[in-house]
Design a protein around this motif. Structure first.
Motif, PDB file in Angstrom:
ATOM      1  N   ALA A  34       0.819 -22.747  14.156  1.00 58.11           N
ATOM      2  CA  ALA A  34       0.075 -23.914  14.621  1.00 58.11           C
ATOM      3  C   ALA A  34      -0.907 -23.475  15.696  1.00 58.11           C
ATOM      4  O   ALA A  34      -0.571 -22.711  16.592  1.00 58.11           O
ATOM      5  CB  ALA A  34       1.035 -24.960  15.174  1.00 58.11           C
ATOM      6  N   GLY A  35      -2.118 -23.940  15.581  1.00 53.64           N
ATOM      7  CA  GLY A  35      -3.149 -23.530  16.524  1.00 53.64           C
ATOM      8  C   GLY A  35      -3.682 -24.702  17.313  1.00 53.64           C
ATOM      9  O   GLY A  35      -3.043 -25.751  17.449  1.00 53.64           O
ATOM     10  N   PHE A  36      -4.900 -24.529  17.813  1.00 53.07           N
ATOM     11  CA  PHE A  36      -5.517 -25.569  18.616  1.00 53.07           C
ATOM     12  C   PHE A  36      -5.779 -26.824  17.807  1.00 53.07           C
ATOM     13  O   PHE A  36      -5.721 -27.931  18.342  1.00 53.07           O
ATOM     14  CB  PHE A  36      -6.826 -25.061  19.219  1.00 53.07           C
ATOM     15  CG  PHE A  36      -6.611 -24.101  20.352  1.00 53.07           C
ATOM     16  CD1 PHE A  36      -6.024 -24.521  21.523  1.00 53.07           C
ATOM     17  CD2 PHE A  36      -7.005 -22.787  20.236  1.00 53.07           C
ATOM     18  CE1 PHE A  36      -5.821 -23.652  22.567  1.00 53.07           C
ATOM     19  CE2 PHE A  36      -6.812 -21.908  21.265  1.00 53.07           C
ATOM     20  CZ  PHE A  36      -6.217 -22.335  22.442  1.00 53.07           C
ATOM     21  N   GLY A  37      -6.067 -26.685  16.531  1.00 53.82           N
ATOM     22  CA  GLY A  37      -6.312 -27.852  15.697  1.00 53.82           C
ATOM     23  C   GLY A  37      -5.122 -28.780  15.680  1.00 53.82           C
ATOM     24  O   GLY A  37      -5.247 -29.998  15.836  1.00 53.82           O
ATOM     25  N   THR A  38      -3.947 -28.226  15.506  1.00 55.28           N
ATOM     26  CA  THR A  38      -2.722 -29.020  15.488  1.00 55.28           C
ATOM     27  C   THR A  38      -2.479 -29.658  16.852  1.00 55.28           C
ATOM     28  O   THR A  38      -2.066 -30.812  16.941  1.00 55.28           O
ATOM     29  CB  THR A  38      -1.528 -28.138  15.105  1.00 55.28           C
ATOM     30  OG1 THR A  38      -1.813 -27.495  13.871  1.00 55.28           O
ATOM     31  CG2 THR A  38      -0.268 -28.950  14.976  1.00 55.28           C
ATOM     32  N   PHE A  40      -4.746 -30.596  19.097  1.00 57.38           N
ATOM     33  CA  PHE A  40      -5.659 -31.714  19.315  1.00 57.38           C
ATOM     34  C   PHE A  40      -5.395 -32.873  18.353  1.00 57.38           C
ATOM     35  O   PHE A  40      -5.675 -34.026  18.689  1.00 57.38           O
ATOM     36  CB  PHE A  40      -7.108 -31.242  19.216  1.00 57.38           C
ATOM     37  CG  PHE A  40      -7.505 -30.379  20.388  1.00 57.38           C
ATOM     38  CD1 PHE A  40      -7.552 -30.911  21.658  1.00 57.38           C
ATOM     39  CD2 PHE A  40      -7.810 -29.047  20.202  1.00 57.38           C
ATOM     40  CE1 PHE A  40      -7.909 -30.126  22.747  1.00 57.38           C
ATOM     41  CE2 PHE A  40      -8.166 -28.251  21.278  1.00 57.38           C
ATOM     42  CZ  PHE A  40      -8.219 -28.790  22.555  1.00 57.38           C
ATOM     43  N   GLU A  41      -4.851 -32.593  17.187  1.00 54.39           N
ATOM     44  CA  GLU A  41      -4.499 -33.668  16.260  1.00 54.39           C
ATOM     45  C   GLU A  41      -3.354 -34.517  16.791  1.00 54.39           C
ATOM     46  O   GLU A  41      -3.259 -35.702  16.479  1.00 54.39           O
ATOM     47  CB  GLU A  41      -4.105 -33.091  14.900  1.00 54.39           C
ATOM     48  CG  GLU A  41      -5.251 -32.533  14.107  1.00 54.39           C
ATOM     49  CD  GLU A  41      -4.771 -31.796  12.869  1.00 54.39           C
ATOM     50  OE1 GLU A  41      -3.547 -31.751  12.617  1.00 54.39           O
ATOM     51  OE2 GLU A  41      -5.637 -31.263  12.148  1.00 54.39           O
ATOM     52  N   ASN A  42      -2.479 -33.930  17.591  1.00 57.33           N
ATOM     53  CA  ASN A  42      -1.304 -34.641  18.087  1.00 57.33           C
ATOM     54  C   ASN A  42      -1.556 -35.396  19.383  1.00 57.33           C
ATOM     55  O   ASN A  42      -0.682 -36.136  19.841  1.00 57.33           O
ATOM     56  CB  ASN A  42      -0.145 -33.668  18.276  1.00 57.33           C
ATOM     57  CG  ASN A  42       0.387 -33.177  16.958  1.00 57.33           C
ATOM     58  OD1 ASN A  42       0.362 -33.888  15.967  1.00 57.33           O
ATOM     59  ND2 ASN A  42       0.872 -31.948  16.935  1.00 57.33           N
TER      60      ASN A  42
END
Length: 73
Positions: A34-38, A40-42
């Protein structure tokens, strides 16, 4: 000293692999990727949770206060 620990970890890793293979399971490494995308999605989910449960902010602030006091000690 660390070689003994590392060897023990290799043995545990091998046992886990054998267990997964025996039960026809595969490790789910996506959890670890899991990276930054995950992250910011949360954020909206976390904000909704904080609105419903505002004491979360109190516990977080208390935790930081205790950590700060521990550093001072």
């Amino acid at each position: 000293m660390f070689d003994d620990i590392r060897q023990g970890l290799h043995e545990v890793r091998d046992e886990a692999r054998e267990f997964l293979q025996k039960n026809d399971l595969s490790p789910n490494f996506r959890v670890f990727l899991a990276g930054f995308g995950t992250f910011f999605e949360n954020i909206p989910i976390v904000c909704r949770l904080i609105v419903r449960e505002p004491e979360i902010l109190l516990f977080a602030a208390t935790q930081w206060l205790v950590i700060w006091l521990a550093y001072l000690a």
